[in-house]
Design an enzyme around this catalytic site. Sequence first.
Site, PDB file in Angstrom:
ATOM      1  N   ASP A 112      -3.435   1.344  10.539  1.00 54.36           N
ATOM      2  CA  ASP A 112      -4.250   2.052  10.390  1.00 54.36           C
ATOM      3  C   ASP A 112      -4.477   2.424  11.743  1.00 54.36           C
ATOM      4  OD1 ASP A 112      -4.691   0.962   7.286  1.00 54.36           O
ATOM      5  OD2 ASP A 112      -5.415   3.361   7.490  1.00 54.36           O
ATOM      6  N   CYS A 163       0.793  -1.234  -0.146  1.00 57.26           N
ATOM      7  CA  CYS A 163       0.055   0.856  -0.099  1.00 57.26           C
ATOM      8  C   CYS A 163       1.213   1.156   0.210  1.00 57.26           C
ATOM      9  CB  CYS A 163      -1.079  -0.300   1.114  1.00 57.26           C
ATOM     10  SG  CYS A 163      -2.141   1.340   0.596  1.00 57.26           S
TER      11      CYS A 163
HETATM   12  P1  RI2 Z   1       0.334   6.150   6.838  1.00 58.96           P
HETATM   13  C1  RI2 Z   1      -3.804   3.561   5.044  1.00 58.96           C
HETATM   14  O1  RI2 Z   1      -5.262   3.675   4.500  1.00 58.96           O
HETATM   15  C2  RI2 Z   1      -2.778   2.050   3.477  1.00 58.96           C
HETATM   16  O2  RI2 Z   1      -2.799   1.064   4.969  1.00 58.96           O
HETATM   17  C3  RI2 Z   1      -1.446   2.682   4.680  1.00 58.96           C
HETATM   18  O3  RI2 Z   1      -0.854   1.261   5.421  1.00 58.96           O
HETATM   19  C4  RI2 Z   1      -2.381   3.178   6.442  1.00 58.96           C
HETATM   20  O4  RI2 Z   1      -3.246   4.081   5.929  1.00 58.96           O
HETATM   21  C5  RI2 Z   1      -1.567   4.033   7.042  1.00 58.96           C
HETATM   22  O5  RI2 Z   1      -0.679   5.278   6.495  1.00 58.96           O
HETATM   23  P2  RI2 Z   1      -5.889   4.027   3.347  1.00 58.96           P
HETATM   24  O6  RI2 Z   1      -6.370   5.692   3.875  1.00 58.96           O
HETATM   25  O7  RI2 Z   1      -0.484   6.803   8.301  1.00 58.96           O
HETATM   26  O8  RI2 Z   1      -5.265   3.536   2.085  1.00 58.96           O
HETATM   27  O9  RI2 Z   1       1.516   5.436   7.661  1.00 58.96           O
HETATM   28  O10 RI2 Z   1      -6.918   2.754   3.242  1.00 58.96           O
HETATM   29  O11 RI2 Z   1       0.239   7.378   5.933  1.00 58.96           O
END
Ligand code: RI2
Length: 315
Positions: free
Chosen positions: A199, A130
């Site tokens: 998350d 991701c």
């Molecule tokens: P940071 C994201 O969720 C991903 O799951 C990623 O690993 C997590 O948030 C943490 O991201 P989504 O919003 O806070 O893409 O480290 O569903 O940037």
Amino acid sequence: MNILEKTFNDIRQMRVRGAGRIARAAVKALEEYSLTLNVSTKEEFIKSLENAGEYLKSSRPTAVSLPNAINYVISNFKRKAHELENRSSWIEAFKILCEDFIEKSINAIEKIGVIGAKRVRDGDILLTHCNSEAALSVILSAHKLGKNIKVYCTETRPKLQGLTSASILSKNGVEVTLIVDSAVRYFMNKVDQVIVGADAITANGAIVNKIGTSLIALAAKEARSRFMVAAESYKISPQTFYGDLIIIEERPKYEIVSKDWLSQNKGVKVSNPAFDITPAEYIDAIITEIGIFPPQGVFILYKEMYGFQFKDIQG
Ligand code: RI2
């Protein structure tokens, strides 16, 4: 559309995404909203912020950074409220709290990078999933220190956020290989260390992260590759200490298949959970801005951080 509706929609539609980014966007929206409030008492001011906060929290259910950030600024404001006498002083105090949260949240990502990079060795092959600011901070810091690293990025179906990670890393001079999600086990024997974001971190040291993370952790365990999580400490979920479970967001099925295909295949059910849970026993360490902890240390970290304010962060 006012600032609250715009931010709600941006978060829900994932135009703003990533657990840290959505927390900062919500706090910024609350700050801007507070400037527009035409209320005559402090109580009304607080009530309006609480209602707005509840609305923003409902935009996405899983990343606890979102409610934690909102609860943090509102509960700190309530604690200060008795010192504030007039409207301009409430607005100023709330603005300072919001800006302070945003600054701390950005600094935390940088600190995670500095701390986490020490655990990346010269020559390491890494894998990330991701697009996590915190995980990329570790990888980019290691690269800036001159460590010769190579990174596998999964494409991360269905929203393909892995392409964003691959692009950022490559533009910063890191050698990157993009792979499909199902190729993880094929490459895992070459990987020294997996680094992902989170998350939410639960009371028992599990992490909730983008769907597919737990499969990667399984593959890492089997291949004896280290599995590291980079996450700001405000991603710890207070509710899980009280027995609540994290709600896993179910995203629209049209993120996976087209409407046309579905209409031609009416008998097929489609399920699109956005996150999964990786248990503590699959995690080597959680890198926070405070330090590196084994997942089993989350409870102690949380107690140290919030002490007797344990209930405040619940909102
Ligand atoms: P940071 C994201 O969720 C991903 O799951 C990623 O690993 C997590 O948030 C943490 O991201 P989504 O919003 O806070 O893409 O480290 O569903 O940037």
